[in-house]
Design a protein around this motif. Structure first.
Motif, PDB file in Angstrom:
ATOM      1  N   LEU A 245       0.809  -1.228   0.000  1.00 20.07           N
ATOM      2  CA  LEU A 245       0.000   0.000   0.000  1.00 20.07           C
ATOM      3  C   LEU A 245       0.834   1.266   0.000  1.00 20.07           C
ATOM      4  O   LEU A 245       0.299   2.355   0.274  1.00 20.07           O
ATOM      5  N   ILE A 246       2.087   1.175  -0.316  1.00 20.69           N
ATOM      6  CA  ILE A 246       2.958   2.352  -0.288  1.00 20.69           C
ATOM      7  C   ILE A 246       2.493   3.371  -1.325  1.00 20.69           C
ATOM      8  O   ILE A 246       2.214   3.031  -2.475  1.00 20.69           O
ATOM      9  N   GLY A 247       2.400   4.620  -0.890  1.00 24.91           N
ATOM     10  CA  GLY A 247       2.057   5.702  -1.800  1.00 24.91           C
ATOM     11  C   GLY A 247       0.585   5.997  -1.922  1.00 24.91           C
ATOM     12  O   GLY A 247       0.202   6.981  -2.571  1.00 24.91           O
ATOM     13  N   GLN A 248      -0.281   5.203  -1.316  1.00 24.34           N
ATOM     14  CA  GLN A 248      -1.712   5.467  -1.406  1.00 24.34           C
ATOM     15  C   GLN A 248      -2.104   6.637  -0.502  1.00 24.34           C
ATOM     16  O   GLN A 248      -1.730   6.680   0.670  1.00 24.34           O
ATOM     17  N   THR A 249      -2.866   7.563  -1.046  1.00 22.25           N
ATOM     18  CA  THR A 249      -3.364   8.679  -0.254  1.00 22.25           C
ATOM     19  C   THR A 249      -4.515   8.196   0.641  1.00 22.25           C
ATOM     20  O   THR A 249      -5.091   7.120   0.403  1.00 22.25           O
ATOM     21  N   PRO A 250      -4.860   8.969   1.667  1.00 13.90           N
ATOM     22  CA  PRO A 250      -5.999   8.565   2.505  1.00 13.90           C
ATOM     23  C   PRO A 250      -7.275   8.358   1.697  1.00 13.90           C
ATOM     24  O   PRO A 250      -8.022   7.404   1.939  1.00 13.90           O
ATOM     25  N   GLU A 251      -7.534   9.223   0.725  1.00 11.68           N
ATOM     26  CA  GLU A 251      -8.739   9.080  -0.083  1.00 11.68           C
ATOM     27  C   GLU A 251      -8.725   7.776  -0.875  1.00 11.68           C
ATOM     28  O   GLU A 251      -9.727   7.051  -0.945  1.00 11.68           O
ATOM     29  N   THR A 252      -7.569   7.437  -1.469  1.00 15.22           N
ATOM     30  CA  THR A 252      -7.471   6.199  -2.245  1.00 15.22           C
ATOM     31  C   THR A 252      -7.631   4.974  -1.350  1.00 15.22           C
ATOM     32  O   THR A 252      -8.322   4.012  -1.710  1.00 15.22           O
ATOM     33  N   SER A 253      -7.010   4.996  -0.175  1.00 15.15           N
ATOM     34  CA  SER A 253      -7.123   3.859   0.745  1.00 15.15           C
ATOM     35  C   SER A 253      -8.551   3.681   1.222  1.00 15.15           C
ATOM     36  O   SER A 253      -9.045   2.552   1.320  1.00 15.15           O
ATOM     37  N   GLU A 254      -9.220   4.787   1.508  1.00 11.34           N
ATOM     38  CA  GLU A 254     -10.615   4.690   1.938  1.00 11.34           C
ATOM     39  C   GLU A 254     -11.510   4.154   0.825  1.00 11.34           C
ATOM     40  O   GLU A 254     -12.396   3.329   1.076  1.00 11.34           O
ATOM     41  N   ARG A 255     -11.261   4.597  -0.396  1.00 10.22           N
ATOM     42  CA  ARG A 255     -12.051   4.100  -1.517  1.00 10.22           C
ATOM     43  C   ARG A 255     -11.820   2.606  -1.733  1.00 10.22           C
ATOM     44  O   ARG A 255     -12.762   1.839  -1.964  1.00 10.22           O
TER      45      ARG A 255
END
Length: 568
Positions: A183-193
């Motif tokens: 999950l390296i580099g994922q923004t909070p929005e991307t991780s939540e999605r």
């Protein structure tokens, strides 16, 4: 002058009261509302505070003094719904789970749904297999603490937080590995999605469980999801009915009935028993609202629903609000700058407490841990082999539970599915329906029989004082026989009361019709069938021997009463 000001202030205080609403991030919003304020006013205040436009998915929940949870009705007065005295404390929660949460228009809405599903995961409402659980927890870590940093995140950093009711060191290591590497580099929005997309694929997504018992006395959890009605028992989903298959939801006392029509016009009726009549009514109202929200095309199609087939019997309830299709159409029209989101850091809280508050298998000695693991596997095997489904009046099978966004290939005729490696058992404290003490004991016993892990103290107590399986079977048979006898008596009593009620209503209707007929025949209306009635000998005899004397008697009494009033 001063006394007038004081008395005026007291009257104003009596006309107002304070409300505290706990939000999904565990912060609190406090406001003062008028005594006659409706639920819509408070709900709009909270949505304005959160800068939330896609608000139809959310609702306000409160608990009455009997520990029964309710959804605040927006069209009714707040004070009239509460059974306690102000100040009132309520919670903002997701009421209608979006069918595709990752496709919501605004990020603020996705974030609030993310917080709700994170709570569901911790409290055991969103149950899944170990592989899915590790990925979901890793998404939470990435969204709330960012990329892995060896300087900030020492060995075992994921063990400081509890994502699930219980988990092991092996699962913690798997969570850390996914977070560090994948999950390296994922923004909070991307991780939540990504979290929402994964959670939406699970069988227990959107489940708000209501504890009940089937006609055999087996514990079960009933729930309404975006895709239909679900029944969970053990680690299986034993029934799933799509919303277009559900034809009628009814309740009477503690009994809850679900009528459905499946393929080839096969009809099926599921019957369950809630802990209390209030819990059964709450279950029915939740079902009516969910069916209207997800099934209907327009809110103008919403009808007032009755809990009984007879118009003079039972409760009546109408869903007030927009339906899912209208909500999505309205969301597509939103055009504004995305509001700023203040994400809470990953800190221990009521929804994500420290790991020390929950059981971990690592706290059990190695020899004891092996025994617990063996008991888990034996229990799961016995659960898979047992026919633990709910008896129905007529058995039929239809399509499997396949949401629109799912692409897995499943057997079209299979309606029973394994949802997890462990039995479904959400925390009693967060259930929408309170579980009685004896009910809690039975549910706990079923968890141990089904092989769910327990603490060392529970194991010692079970070794010392728990009856053997044969004794439990005998006790269960005796309780089942007693329950069966009582249920038969209750059914007979309810049938007799229904017949008496029907008889009284019929007599009342006949009496009203008779009075209406007399008024019409004695009136001056010139209608053919009335003229025929007036010419019959029987009517003339009734008119001169009964009606005329009765009319003179009433006129005399009215004159006498009028004279008394004039003399006074």
């Amino acid at each position: 002058m001063l006394s007038r000001l004081v008395s005026g202030s007291i009257r104003n205080l009596e006309r107002e009261y304070s409300c505290t609403v706990r939000l999904l991030d565990d912060s609190e919003y406090t406001c003062t509302v008028q005594r006659d304020a409706k639920g819509q006013y408070l709900f709009d205040l909270i949505c304005h505070h959160l800068n939330l436009l896609e608000k139809d998915y959310f609702g306000i929940r409160y608990v009455d003094p009997d520990k029964q949870r309710h959804w605040l009705e927006l069209t009714r007065s707040i004070a009239k719904q509460m059974k306690s005295q102000p100040p009132f404390t309520m919670c903002l929660r997701v009421k209608f789970y979006p069918p595709d949460p990752a496709a919501l228009k605004e990020e603020i809405t996705r974030y609030l749904v993310f917080l709700q599903i994170k709570r569901d995961l911790y409290h055991g409402r969103l149950l899944c297999k170990t592989s899915d659980a590790a990925l979901l927890a890793a998404y939470i870590l990435q969204a709330e603490i960012g990329d892995y940093d060896p300087g900030k995140h020492p060995e075992g950093y994921s063990s400081k937080f509890q994502f699930f009711p219980k988990h092991s060191e092996k699962l913690e290591r798997r969570i850390s590995d996914i977070h560090k590497i994948e999950l390296i580099g994922q923004t909070p929005e991307t991780s939540e999605r990504n979290f929402l997309q994964k959670a939406q694929m699970l069988e227990t997504y959107g489940v708000d469980p209501h504890p009940c018992k089937d006609v055999s006395g087996n514990p079960a959890f009933l729930a309404f999801t975006p895709f239909g009605f679900v029944v969970l028992q053990g680690n299986k989903r034993v029934h799933f009915l799509k919303w277009n298959e559900v034809t009628k939801l009814k309740f009477e006392g503690k009994m809850f009935h679900v009528n459905s029509t499946q393929k080839e016009e096969k009809k099926m009726v599921l019957t369950y028993f809630a802990p209390t009549p209030e819990a059964c009514k709450h279950l029915w109202k939740c079902g009516v609202e969910n069916q209207a929200f997800y099934k209907l095309e327009k809110s103008s199609q919403v009808r007032t629903m009755s809990s009984s087939n007879l118009f003079f019997k039972g409760s009546r309830f109408r869903y007030s609000g927009r339906v899912a299709k209208e909500v999505m159409e309205q969301s597509a029209k939103i055009k504004r700058e995305p509001p700023e989101i203040h994400r809470a850091g990953m800190v221990p809280s009521r929804s994500c407490p420290s790991i020390t508050h929950g059981p971990r298998l690592s706290s059990v000695p190695r020899t004891r841990r092996r025994a617990v693991h063996i008991s888990i596997m034996e229990g799961l095997e016995s659960l898979r082999d047992s026919a633990h489904s709910t008896p129905v009046r007529s058995v039929s099978h239809g399509e499997a539970f396949i949401p629109r966004s799912r692409s897995q290939a499943t057997d079209a005729g299979e309606r029973t599915a394994v949802i997890s490696d462990e039995a479904y058992s959400p925390s009693d404290s967060v259930l929408p329906t309170p579980v009685a003490e004896h009910g809690t004991a039975e549910l706990t016993g079923s968890r141990q029989i089904n092989g769910a892990p327990c603490s060392i103290e529970e194991e010692k107590e079970s070794e010392a004082g728990t009856p053997t399986r044969e004794e439990r079977d005998d006790i269960g048979a005796q309780e089942g026989a007693a329950r069966g006898g009582l249920s038969e008596v209750e059914q007979v009593n309810k049938f007799v009361l229904s017949v008496l009620r029907l008889l009284l209503v019929t007599i009342g209707l006949l009496f009203v019709l008779l009075l209406l007929l007399i008024v019409l025949t004695e009136s001056d209306l010139d209608v053919a069938f009335l003229r025929d009635i007036r010419r019959t000998p029987e009517f003339e005899q009734f008119h001169y021997e009964y009606f005329c004397p009765l009319r003179r008697w009433f006129a005399c009494k009215l004159r006498w009463v009028g004279a008394l009033l004039v003399n006074k």
